[in-house]
Design a protein around this motif. Structure first.
Motif, PDB file in Angstrom:
ATOM      1  N   TRP A   1       5.073  28.540   3.985  1.00 28.99           N
ATOM      2  CA  TRP A   1       3.746  27.925   4.028  1.00 28.99           C
ATOM      3  C   TRP A   1       2.646  28.909   4.440  1.00 28.99           C
ATOM      4  CZ3 TRP A   1       7.901  26.233   6.980  1.00 28.99           C
ATOM      5  CH2 TRP A   1       7.890  26.589   8.328  1.00 28.99           C
ATOM      6  N   ASN A   2       3.041  30.145   4.786  1.00 33.77           N
ATOM      7  CA  ASN A   2       2.055  31.168   5.137  1.00 33.77           C
ATOM      8  C   ASN A   2       1.962  32.258   4.072  1.00 33.77           C
ATOM      9  OD1 ASN A   2       0.105  31.960   6.973  1.00 33.77           O
ATOM     10  ND2 ASN A   2       1.482  33.246   8.162  1.00 33.77           N
ATOM     11  N   ARG A   3       2.805  32.152   3.059  1.00 38.59           N
ATOM     12  CA  ARG A   3       2.896  33.191   2.030  1.00 38.59           C
ATOM     13  C   ARG A   3       1.558  33.452   1.340  1.00 38.59           C
ATOM     14  NH1 ARG A   3       2.679  33.085  -3.301  1.00 38.59           N
ATOM     15  NH2 ARG A   3       3.786  34.683  -4.542  1.00 38.59           N
ATOM     16  N   ASP A   4       0.915  32.409   0.845  1.00 40.13           N
ATOM     17  CA  ASP A   4      -0.310  32.588   0.063  1.00 40.13           C
ATOM     18  C   ASP A   4      -1.405  33.257   0.883  1.00 40.13           C
ATOM     19  OD1 ASP A   4       1.047  31.421  -1.989  1.00 40.13           O
ATOM     20  OD2 ASP A   4       0.021  29.487  -1.868  1.00 40.13           O
TER      21      ASP A   4
ATOM     22  N   GLY B   1       5.822  38.925  11.543  1.00 42.78           N
ATOM     23  CA  GLY B   1       5.430  37.555  11.248  1.00 42.78           C
ATOM     24  C   GLY B   1       4.243  37.566  10.307  1.00 42.78           C
ATOM     25  N   GLY B   2       3.987  36.456   9.644  1.00 47.97           N
ATOM     26  CA  GLY B   2       2.916  36.411   8.660  1.00 47.97           C
ATOM     27  C   GLY B   2       1.552  36.739   9.230  1.00 47.97           C
ATOM     28  N   ASP B   3       1.187  36.117  10.338  1.00 44.72           N
ATOM     29  CA  ASP B   3      -0.110  36.384  10.952  1.00 44.72           C
ATOM     30  C   ASP B   3      -0.207  37.836  11.402  1.00 44.72           C
ATOM     31  OD1 ASP B   3      -0.907  33.792  10.529  1.00 44.72           O
ATOM     32  OD2 ASP B   3      -0.382  33.101  12.541  1.00 44.72           O
ATOM     33  N   GLU B   4       0.915  38.367  11.931  1.00 44.31           N
ATOM     34  CA  GLU B   4       0.928  39.772  12.360  1.00 44.31           C
ATOM     35  C   GLU B   4       0.798  40.701  11.160  1.00 44.31           C
ATOM     36  OE1 GLU B   4       2.821  37.327  15.504  1.00 44.31           O
ATOM     37  OE2 GLU B   4       2.991  37.429  13.312  1.00 44.31           O
ATOM     38  N   ASP B   5       1.410  40.329  10.032  1.00 39.05           N
ATOM     39  CA  ASP B   5       1.263  41.142   8.816  1.00 39.05           C
ATOM     40  C   ASP B   5      -0.209  41.269   8.423  1.00 39.05           C
ATOM     41  OD1 ASP B   5       4.009  41.369   8.698  1.00 39.05           O
ATOM     42  OD2 ASP B   5       4.271  39.811   7.181  1.00 39.05           O
TER      43      ASP B   5
ATOM     44  N   TRP C   1      12.135  31.815   4.634  1.00 36.88           N
ATOM     45  CA  TRP C   1      11.526  33.120   4.877  1.00 36.88           C
ATOM     46  C   TRP C   1      11.204  33.839   3.579  1.00 36.88           C
ATOM     47  CZ3 TRP C   1      10.077  33.754   9.718  1.00 36.88           C
ATOM     48  CH2 TRP C   1      10.749  33.048  10.711  1.00 36.88           C
ATOM     49  N   VAL C   2      10.079  34.553   3.575  1.00 37.37           N
ATOM     50  CA  VAL C   2       9.596  35.262   2.393  1.00 37.37           C
ATOM     51  C   VAL C   2       9.400  36.741   2.741  1.00 37.37           C
ATOM     52  CG1 VAL C   2       7.761  35.422   0.665  1.00 37.37           C
ATOM     53  CG2 VAL C   2       8.418  33.176   1.589  1.00 37.37           C
ATOM     54  N   THR C   3       9.831  37.593   1.833  1.00 39.37           N
ATOM     55  CA  THR C   3       9.607  39.044   1.972  1.00 39.37           C
ATOM     56  C   THR C   3       8.949  39.533   0.692  1.00 39.37           C
ATOM     57  OG1 THR C   3      11.565  39.312   3.373  1.00 39.37           O
ATOM     58  CG2 THR C   3      10.721  41.288   2.294  1.00 39.37           C
ATOM     59  N   VAL C   4       7.872  40.292   0.825  1.00 42.90           N
ATOM     60  CA  VAL C   4       7.160  40.776  -0.348  1.00 42.90           C
ATOM     61  C   VAL C   4       6.995  42.290  -0.295  1.00 42.90           C
ATOM     62  CG1 VAL C   4       5.917  38.611  -0.727  1.00 42.90           C
ATOM     63  CG2 VAL C   4       4.880  40.396   0.691  1.00 42.90           C
ATOM     64  N   MET C   5       7.065  42.899  -1.465  1.00 49.13           N
ATOM     65  CA  MET C   5       6.748  44.317  -1.613  1.00 49.13           C
ATOM     66  C   MET C   5       5.432  44.419  -2.370  1.00 49.13           C
ATOM     67  SD  MET C   5       8.830  47.327  -3.646  1.00 49.13           S
ATOM     68  CE  MET C   5       9.883  47.811  -2.296  1.00 49.13           C
ATOM     69  N   MET C   6       4.472  45.142  -1.804  1.00 50.80           N
ATOM     70  CA  MET C   6       3.159  45.279  -2.426  1.00 50.80           C
ATOM     71  C   MET C   6       2.793  46.742  -2.551  1.00 50.80           C
ATOM     72  SD  MET C   6       1.092  42.035  -0.823  1.00 50.80           S
ATOM     73  CE  MET C   6       0.187  41.820  -2.359  1.00 50.80           C
TER      74      MET C   6
END
Length: 316
Positions: free
Chosen positions: A281-284, A252-256, A306-311
């Motif tokens: 809405w949590n992406r940024d 989850g975003g917060d867990e990330d 849902w959003v998935t990002v590679m960094m």
């Protein structure tokens, strides 16, 4: 291949819905797996939340989990229920019978929920998939979801798999946080990641299901190092690799964001992290935290909200 693990099932089954206190969950699951009862799955109770940005959900952490047990109906239902109550009595009020249902061939019917799905060049399929359904498949990852619920259907999982097909894990040291039934860990192993891949999950059922899926895919048992527990806890972190070239977090975003200190500490210079379970809405917030810590955005995928990002670690 599609007949792997298939069993002959009784026509009629009893389905028991149990409430299991969290502090008894591990011991209960361990014992039931060795009993005459069939453990279908264990799931947390979920609370749906409505926010100004839409909907979200949260696991109820202050209540029992729900466990589903099955057994073939051979005597009267009352006799079976009495035997179950006697069996459960050793846990006192920690395990409570909530509901009993009579179902037809339950161990087969619940499988209808899970079917093969194509993700890029790969197919994710349960072992009971009819062979003709995969006749044209070039690559198959056999995943029986079981209690850990990693099916490959969710957009976040599919988006990670698509990114892993574009940027191969071959030769990389991989840490998979929130591994579930092991779908991402096993995909990395089958695509040349260095072994063992480290798979971390809170769910005690995850270990059993990952081992089942290793066998389903004819992979060595030590190809994946399974670590049960919260990756934020120091004692769990002691069991993780000191360095990882690729870290996967699908929670989850917060867990990330909460995992960022661990990621920063363990990622190799120039290494890659794939973050998912993020809502739009949590992406940024997630990206800002990782960019501030020295990561740069390489790729991004969207499935519905849902959003998935590679960094990538951008340190010189």
């Amino acid at each position: 291949m599609g007949e792997r693990g298939r069993q002959t099932m009784e026509e009629t089954w009893l389905k028991y819905i149990l409430l299991v206190d969290r502090d008894a969950e591990d011991a209960f699951v361990s014992e039931v797996l060795a009993s005459a009862y069939t453990l279908g799955w264990v799931e947390p109770q979920i609370e749906v939340l409505t926010t100004e940005n839409g909907y979200d959900y949260a696991e109820k952490t202050d209540g029992p989990v729900i466990a589903y047990l099955f057994e073939p109906l051979r005597e009267s239902e009352a006799e079976h229920v009495e035997q179950l109550r006697n069996y459960l009595s050793r846990w006192g009020e920690q395990v409570r019978l909530k509901e009993v249902e009579t179902v037809t061939a339950e161990n087969e019917s619940w499988k209808e929920t899970f079917h093969e799905v194509q993700v890029g060049d790969w197919w994710i399929a349960p072992t009971w998939t009819p062979p003709e359904a995969l006749a044209q498949a070039r690559h198959v990852l056999w995943i029986d979801p079981g209690a850990a619920f990693g099916t490959g259907y969710h957009g976040t999982t599919q988006d990670i798999l698509l990114l892993l097909q574009e940027w191969s894990p071959a030769g990389k040291r991989v840490l998979d946080i929130g591994a579930g039934s092991g779908i991402l860990s096993l995909f990395c192993v089958k695509n040349g990641a260095r072994q063992p891949v480290f798979a971390v999950d809170l769910n005690p059922q995850s270990e059993y299901q990952i081992r089942v899926n290793l066998a389903n895919n004819d992979l060595a048992e030590d190809a994946v190092e399974i670590v049960l527990g919260d990756a934020l806890e120091p004692d769990v972190q002691e069991r993780l690799p000191r360095e990882a070239d690729l870290i996967l977090i699908n929670i989850g975003g917060d867990e990330d964001v909460a995992m960022l200190p661990l990621v920063r500490k363990r990622i190799t210079q120039g290494g890659t992290v794939i973050l998912s379970g993020i809502v739009q809405w949590n992406r940024d917030k997630v990206l800002a935290a990782y960019e501030q810590a020295g990561f740069s955005l390489v790729a991004e995928r969207h499935s519905d909200e849902w959003v998935t990002v590679m960094m990538k670690d951008a340190r010189e």
